[in-house]
Design a protein around this motif. Structure first.
Motif, PDB file in Angstrom:
ATOM      1  N   LEU A  55       0.872  -1.170   0.000  1.00  0.00           N
ATOM      2  CA  LEU A  55       0.000   0.000   0.000  1.00  0.00           C
ATOM      3  C   LEU A  55       0.911   1.223   0.000  1.00  0.00           C
ATOM      4  O   LEU A  55       1.671   1.440   0.951  1.00  0.00           O
ATOM      5  CB  LEU A  55      -0.894   0.003   1.241  1.00  0.00           C
ATOM      6  N   ILE A  56       0.867   1.992  -1.082  1.00  0.00           N
ATOM      7  CA  ILE A  56       1.762   3.137  -1.253  1.00  0.00           C
ATOM      8  C   ILE A  56       1.007   4.412  -0.925  1.00  0.00           C
ATOM      9  O   ILE A  56      -0.014   4.720  -1.539  1.00  0.00           O
ATOM     10  CB  ILE A  56       2.320   3.193  -2.686  1.00  0.00           C
ATOM     11  N   GLY A  57       1.542   5.129   0.043  1.00  0.00           N
ATOM     12  CA  GLY A  57       0.910   6.370   0.465  1.00  0.00           C
ATOM     13  C   GLY A  57       1.332   7.544  -0.393  1.00  0.00           C
ATOM     14  O   GLY A  57       2.289   7.460  -1.174  1.00  0.00           O
ATOM     15  N   PRO A  58       0.656   8.681  -0.250  1.00  0.00           N
ATOM     16  CA  PRO A  58       0.994   9.865  -1.037  1.00  0.00           C
ATOM     17  C   PRO A  58       2.376  10.426  -0.694  1.00  0.00           C
ATOM     18  O   PRO A  58       2.922  11.216  -1.456  1.00  0.00           O
ATOM     19  CB  PRO A  58      -0.119  10.864  -0.679  1.00  0.00           C
ATOM     20  N   ASP A  59       2.959   9.976   0.420  1.00  0.00           N
ATOM     21  CA  ASP A  59       4.287  10.442   0.819  1.00  0.00           C
ATOM     22  C   ASP A  59       5.418   9.647   0.177  1.00  0.00           C
ATOM     23  O   ASP A  59       6.596   9.887   0.436  1.00  0.00           O
ATOM     24  CB  ASP A  59       4.430  10.398   2.345  1.00  0.00           C
ATOM     25  N   GLY A  60       5.084   8.636  -0.675  1.00  0.00           N
ATOM     26  CA  GLY A  60       6.113   7.853  -1.344  1.00  0.00           C
ATOM     27  C   GLY A  60       6.638   6.682  -0.530  1.00  0.00           C
ATOM     28  O   GLY A  60       7.628   6.057  -0.904  1.00  0.00           O
ATOM     29  N   TRP A  61       5.989   6.353   0.556  1.00  0.00           N
ATOM     30  CA  TRP A  61       6.366   5.220   1.391  1.00  0.00           C
ATOM     31  C   TRP A  61       5.351   4.106   1.189  1.00  0.00           C
ATOM     32  O   TRP A  61       4.148   4.363   1.057  1.00  0.00           O
ATOM     33  CB  TRP A  61       6.410   5.619   2.859  1.00  0.00           C
ATOM     34  N   GLY A  62       5.843   2.861   1.177  1.00  0.00           N
ATOM     35  CA  GLY A  62       4.971   1.716   1.021  1.00  0.00           C
ATOM     36  C   GLY A  62       4.912   0.885   2.288  1.00  0.00           C
ATOM     37  O   GLY A  62       5.918   0.724   2.987  1.00  0.00           O
ATOM     38  N   VAL A  85       8.194  -1.643   5.835  1.00  0.00           N
ATOM     39  CA  VAL A  85       8.062  -0.351   5.161  1.00  0.00           C
ATOM     40  C   VAL A  85       9.173  -0.215   4.125  1.00  0.00           C
ATOM     41  O   VAL A  85      10.278  -0.737   4.306  1.00  0.00           O
ATOM     42  CB  VAL A  85       8.108   0.845   6.145  1.00  0.00           C
ATOM     43  N   ILE A  86       8.843   0.459   3.040  1.00  0.00           N
ATOM     44  CA  ILE A  86       9.818   0.739   1.987  1.00  0.00           C
ATOM     45  C   ILE A  86       9.673   2.186   1.545  1.00  0.00           C
ATOM     46  O   ILE A  86       8.561   2.687   1.362  1.00  0.00           O
ATOM     47  CB  ILE A  86       9.666  -0.223   0.787  1.00  0.00           C
ATOM     48  N   GLU A  87      10.804   2.846   1.417  1.00  0.00           N
ATOM     49  CA  GLU A  87      10.856   4.215   0.916  1.00  0.00           C
ATOM     50  C   GLU A  87      11.133   4.148  -0.587  1.00  0.00           C
ATOM     51  O   GLU A  87      12.146   3.580  -1.009  1.00  0.00           O
ATOM     52  CB  GLU A  87      11.979   4.970   1.630  1.00  0.00           C
ATOM     53  N   TYR A  88      10.246   4.702  -1.381  1.00  0.00           N
ATOM     54  CA  TYR A  88      10.412   4.661  -2.827  1.00  0.00           C
ATOM     55  C   TYR A  88      11.276   5.826  -3.300  1.00  0.00           C
ATOM     56  O   TYR A  88      10.802   6.815  -3.827  1.00  0.00           O
ATOM     57  CB  TYR A  88       9.049   4.635  -3.535  1.00  0.00           C
ATOM     58  N   THR A  89      12.595   5.660  -3.100  1.00  0.00           N
ATOM     59  CA  THR A  89      13.579   6.638  -3.566  1.00  0.00           C
ATOM     60  C   THR A  89      13.804   6.444  -5.064  1.00  0.00           C
ATOM     61  O   THR A  89      13.246   5.524  -5.682  1.00  0.00           O
ATOM     62  CB  THR A  89      14.913   6.432  -2.833  1.00  0.00           C
ATOM     63  N   GLU A  90      14.670   7.281  -5.642  1.00  0.00           N
ATOM     64  CA  GLU A  90      15.006   7.120  -7.064  1.00  0.00           C
ATOM     65  C   GLU A  90      15.574   5.740  -7.337  1.00  0.00           C
ATOM     66  O   GLU A  90      15.278   5.127  -8.359  1.00  0.00           O
ATOM     67  CB  GLU A  90      16.004   8.197  -7.494  1.00  0.00           C
ATOM     68  N   ALA A  91      16.391   5.218  -6.423  1.00  0.00           N
ATOM     69  CA  ALA A  91      16.995   3.896  -6.606  1.00  0.00           C
ATOM     70  C   ALA A  91      15.925   2.805  -6.615  1.00  0.00           C
ATOM     71  O   ALA A  91      15.968   1.892  -7.444  1.00  0.00           O
ATOM     72  CB  ALA A  91      18.015   3.623  -5.506  1.00  0.00           C
ATOM     73  N   ALA A  92      14.972   2.881  -5.704  1.00  0.00           N
ATOM     74  CA  ALA A  92      13.895   1.882  -5.655  1.00  0.00           C
ATOM     75  C   ALA A  92      13.031   1.965  -6.906  1.00  0.00           C
ATOM     76  O   ALA A  92      12.648   0.936  -7.480  1.00  0.00           O
ATOM     77  CB  ALA A  92      13.046   2.079  -4.406  1.00  0.00           C
ATOM     78  N   LEU A  93      12.729   3.161  -7.345  1.00  0.00           N
ATOM     79  CA  LEU A  93      11.917   3.338  -8.549  1.00  0.00           C
ATOM     80  C   LEU A  93      12.657   2.834  -9.790  1.00  0.00           C
ATOM     81  O   LEU A  93      12.051   2.223 -10.680  1.00  0.00           O
ATOM     82  CB  LEU A  93      11.510   4.800  -8.710  1.00  0.00           C
ATOM     83  N   ALA A  94      13.978   3.054  -9.846  1.00  0.00           N
ATOM     84  CA  ALA A  94      14.767   2.559 -10.975  1.00  0.00           C
ATOM     85  C   ALA A  94      14.778   1.033 -11.003  1.00  0.00           C
ATOM     86  O   ALA A  94      14.670   0.420 -12.069  1.00  0.00           O
ATOM     87  CB  ALA A  94      16.198   3.094 -10.889  1.00  0.00           C
ATOM     88  N   ALA A  95      14.890   0.404  -9.837  1.00  0.00           N
ATOM     89  CA  ALA A  95      14.858  -1.062  -9.773  1.00  0.00           C
ATOM     90  C   ALA A  95      13.495  -1.581 -10.222  1.00  0.00           C
ATOM     91  O   ALA A  95      13.413  -2.555 -10.979  1.00  0.00           O
ATOM     92  CB  ALA A  95      15.185  -1.536  -8.360  1.00  0.00           C
ATOM     93  N   GLU A 106      20.481   2.604  -0.080  1.00  0.00           N
ATOM     94  CA  GLU A 106      19.899   3.635  -0.933  1.00  0.00           C
ATOM     95  C   GLU A 106      18.446   3.959  -0.602  1.00  0.00           C
ATOM     96  O   GLU A 106      17.896   4.894  -1.164  1.00  0.00           O
ATOM     97  CB  GLU A 106      19.993   3.226  -2.399  1.00  0.00           C
ATOM     98  N   HIS A 107      17.852   3.176   0.286  1.00  0.00           N
ATOM     99  CA  HIS A 107      16.497   3.481   0.717  1.00  0.00           C
ATOM    100  C   HIS A 107      16.200   2.716   1.997  1.00  0.00           C
ATOM    101  O   HIS A 107      16.823   1.707   2.293  1.00  0.00           O
ATOM    102  CB  HIS A 107      15.457   3.183  -0.373  1.00  0.00           C
ATOM    103  N   TYR A 108      15.254   3.219   2.731  1.00  0.00           N
ATOM    104  CA  TYR A 108      14.818   2.545   3.955  1.00  0.00           C
ATOM    105  C   TYR A 108      13.841   1.456   3.536  1.00  0.00           C
ATOM    106  O   TYR A 108      12.776   1.730   2.984  1.00  0.00           O
ATOM    107  CB  TYR A 108      14.145   3.555   4.887  1.00  0.00           C
ATOM    108  N   PHE A 109      14.235   0.200   3.781  1.00  0.00           N
ATOM    109  CA  PHE A 109      13.437  -0.950   3.378  1.00  0.00           C
ATOM    110  C   PHE A 109      13.633  -1.995   4.470  1.00  0.00           C
ATOM    111  O   PHE A 109      14.609  -2.728   4.479  1.00  0.00           O
ATOM    112  CB  PHE A 109      13.945  -1.445   2.023  1.00  0.00           C
ATOM    113  N   ARG A 110      12.727  -2.003   5.443  1.00  0.00           N
ATOM    114  CA  ARG A 110      12.878  -2.839   6.637  1.00  0.00           C
ATOM    115  C   ARG A 110      11.638  -3.695   6.839  1.00  0.00           C
ATOM    116  O   ARG A 110      10.514  -3.269   6.552  1.00  0.00           O
ATOM    117  CB  ARG A 110      13.098  -1.982   7.885  1.00  0.00           C
ATOM    118  N   GLY A 132      14.633  -7.694   9.058  1.00  0.00           N
ATOM    119  CA  GLY A 132      15.284  -7.787   7.766  1.00  0.00           C
ATOM    120  C   GLY A 132      15.453  -6.436   7.111  1.00  0.00           C
ATOM    121  O   GLY A 132      14.743  -5.481   7.424  1.00  0.00           O
ATOM    122  N   GLU A 133      16.412  -6.389   6.198  1.00  0.00           N
ATOM    123  CA  GLU A 133      16.597  -5.210   5.353  1.00  0.00           C
ATOM    124  C   GLU A 133      16.562  -5.687   3.911  1.00  0.00           C
ATOM    125  O   GLU A 133      17.056  -6.760   3.591  1.00  0.00           O
ATOM    126  CB  GLU A 133      17.902  -4.487   5.677  1.00  0.00           C
TER     127      GLU A 133
END
Length: 150
Positions: A55-62, A85-95, A106-110, A132-133
């Motif tokens: 579930l992706i919020g308007p703040d770019g966090w899932g 939780v996952i932060e959709y940074t440029e690196a995450a979006l590129a992947a 490159e992003h908070y993904f825990r 986990g990360e």
């Protein structure tokens, strides 16, 4: 309290099913197609048929809700469920776009995986707290380093 690296696993994911925007954010669902588990005490494969609901919020966090099954090399079955939780940074979006993998830093993904089995050889997973990360690979593939909290 310490973190001890317990295992790493990858999961191959089907293309996402875009449920779309709703009252709580944008929901996407991916089926888990398989993967691998490597560690000193836990080795095997990730089975098909699991799911990855985000579930992706308007703040770019899932917000993650994932369920899958591990079959160990010696035939035990382990149910895995985790929230995270996952932060959709440029690196995450590129992947996600298939351009390049993201790196752990490159992003908070825990995540907080909970493992469960009825196989006595692995009963220790029922009594262990894990964290986990994660990082993302084109494919799409997700990779996690999972630590045991001591």
């Amino acid at each position: 309290m310490e973190l001890v690296e317990e295992f790493t696993f990858t999961a191959r994911l089907a293309p996402s099913v875009p449920v779309g925007p709703g009252p709580l954010g944008t929901r996407r669902i991916r089926e888990v197609l398989g993967g691998d588990v490597t560690g000193a005490r836990l080795r095997g494969t990730v089975g098909s048929g699991g799911g990855d609901w985000v579930l992706i919020g308007p703040d770019g966090w899932g917000l993650l809700d994932v369920r899958l099954t591990i079959t160990t090399d010696d035939g035990a079955h382990i149910y895995v469920q985790y929230f995270g939780v996952i932060e959709y940074t440029e690196a995450a979006l590129a992947a996600n776009a298939g351009t390049r993998p993201s790196q752990y830093d490159e992003h908070y993904f825990r995540t907080a995986p909970r493992l469960e089995t009825g196989d006595e050889r692995y009963a220790w997973v029922n009594r262990t707290l894990f964290v986990g990360e994660g990082r993302l690979h084109p494919g799409p593939v997700v990779e996690y380093r999972v630590h045991r909290v001591t």
